[in-house]
Design a protein around this motif. Structure first.
Motif, PDB file in Angstrom:
ATOM      1  N   UNK A  78       1.084  -1.277  -0.110  1.00 49.95           N
ATOM      2  CA  UNK A  78       0.044   0.062  -0.031  1.00 49.95           C
ATOM      3  C   UNK A  78       0.822   1.122   0.222  1.00 49.95           C
ATOM      4  N   UNK A  79       2.064   1.481   1.025  1.00 51.37           N
ATOM      5  CA  UNK A  79       2.802   2.677   0.931  1.00 51.37           C
ATOM      6  C   UNK A  79       3.670   2.590  -0.113  1.00 51.37           C
ATOM      7  N   UNK A  80       4.169   1.468  -0.810  1.00 51.62           N
ATOM      8  CA  UNK A  80       5.055   1.552  -1.974  1.00 51.62           C
ATOM      9  C   UNK A  80       4.231   2.109  -3.092  1.00 51.62           C
ATOM     10  N   UNK A  81       3.008   1.594  -3.430  1.00 47.91           N
ATOM     11  CA  UNK A  81       2.395   1.818  -4.763  1.00 47.91           C
ATOM     12  C   UNK A  81       1.295   2.541  -4.786  1.00 47.91           C
ATOM     13  N   UNK A  82       0.424   2.640  -3.604  1.00 50.01           N
ATOM     14  CA  UNK A  82      -0.565   3.707  -3.474  1.00 50.01           C
ATOM     15  C   UNK A  82      -0.109   4.905  -3.031  1.00 50.01           C
ATOM     16  N   UNK A  83       0.264   5.036  -1.746  1.00 53.39           N
ATOM     17  CA  UNK A  83       0.719   6.230  -1.159  1.00 53.39           C
ATOM     18  C   UNK A  83       1.757   7.003  -1.971  1.00 53.39           C
ATOM     19  N   UNK A  84       3.108   6.247  -1.916  1.00 50.82           N
ATOM     20  CA  UNK A  84       4.214   6.758  -2.385  1.00 50.82           C
ATOM     21  C   UNK A  84       4.427   6.719  -3.994  1.00 50.82           C
ATOM     22  N   UNK A  85       3.687   5.810  -4.508  1.00 49.33           N
ATOM     23  CA  UNK A  85       3.482   5.509  -5.964  1.00 49.33           C
ATOM     24  C   UNK A  85       2.573   6.389  -6.845  1.00 49.33           C
ATOM     25  N   UNK A  86       1.568   7.024  -5.961  1.00 51.92           N
ATOM     26  CA  UNK A  86       0.360   7.627  -6.769  1.00 51.92           C
ATOM     27  C   UNK A  86       0.238   9.042  -5.755  1.00 51.92           C
ATOM     28  N   UNK A  87      -0.303   8.743  -4.647  1.00 56.10           N
ATOM     29  CA  UNK A  87      -0.865   9.861  -3.772  1.00 56.10           C
ATOM     30  C   UNK A  87       0.008  11.048  -3.322  1.00 56.10           C
ATOM     31  N   UNK A  88       1.235  10.487  -3.044  1.00 50.23           N
ATOM     32  CA  UNK A  88       2.516  11.339  -2.429  1.00 50.23           C
ATOM     33  C   UNK A  88       3.541  11.223  -3.302  1.00 50.23           C
ATOM     34  N   UNK A  89       3.553  10.871  -4.663  1.00 50.19           N
ATOM     35  CA  UNK A  89       4.460  10.710  -5.653  1.00 50.19           C
ATOM     36  C   UNK A  89       5.460  11.873  -5.540  1.00 50.19           C
ATOM     37  N   UNK A  90       5.100  13.077  -5.627  1.00 46.58           N
ATOM     38  CA  UNK A  90       5.748  14.346  -5.551  1.00 46.58           C
ATOM     39  C   UNK A  90       6.629  14.355  -4.292  1.00 46.58           C
TER      40      UNK A  90
END
Length: 176
Positions: A117-129
């Motif tokens: 979840x953190x790798x691909x959803x949070x840091x991968x999409x929502x918090x990418x920048x």
């Protein structure tokens, strides 16, 4: 010890400043808005300025024993790396060597500590920048030639200090 904290008015930076003062250090709080720092609190010097202006930062950094970077910009990113680059340039110009940078769990060799979840959803999409900003901040820190430490906190509770911490150094397998 004389310490300057960049990001000293933020959520984590305020706590860094408070604890450093409690331990007897002389602390300079660098902020873009001096009105956000209570003036009546002893042990603090407040300096207002632009963290992106390395030339203006050099005389402010000079004379300190250590520099703490606790910059943040929420999910937007763009402040951590750019501000850290200016701080590093100011340190190099003024001869200050000790740098402590707050990053986040999941950057670099700590990526294995993240869940899917953190790798691909949070840091991968929502918090990418924001994640990319931390990655670049760490790259700049490592390449600085300074005596640096990168701190990667995982979660904050906004509760009272417990004095209990879990820590790891280097890659681990699973959450810390």
């Amino acid at each position: 010890m004389k310490v300057i904290v960049f990001g000293g008015t933020g959520t984590v930076g305020r706590l860094v400043v408070d604890q450093a003062v409690q331990q007897g250090h002389q602390v300079t709080v660098f902020t873009r808005d001096a009105a956000t720092v209570p003036r009546s609190e002893p042990g603090r010097t407040v300096v207002e300025g632009n963290v992106f202006d390395a030339e203006a930062l050099a005389p402010v950094v000079a004379g300190h024993d250590a520099v703490v970077v606790a910059l943040g910009a929420g999910s937007r990113g763009g402040v951590r790396a750019r501000g850290t680059a200016a701080v590093i340039a100011a340190m190099q110009a003024s001869g200050v060597r000790r740098l402590i940078v707050q990053s986040t769990l999941g950057v670099g060799d700590s990526r294995g500590n993240l869940t899917f979840f953190w790798k691909y959803v949070m840091f991968g999409v929502l918090l990418r920048r924001a994640y990319a900003d931390h990655v670049e901040q760490e790259r700049l820190t490592r390449a600085s030639g300074l005596d640096w430490t990168i701190v990667r906190p995982a979660a904050f509770t906004d509760g009272p200090r417990t004095g209990k911490y879990r820590a790891a150094s280097g890659p681990t397998t699973g959450p810390v």
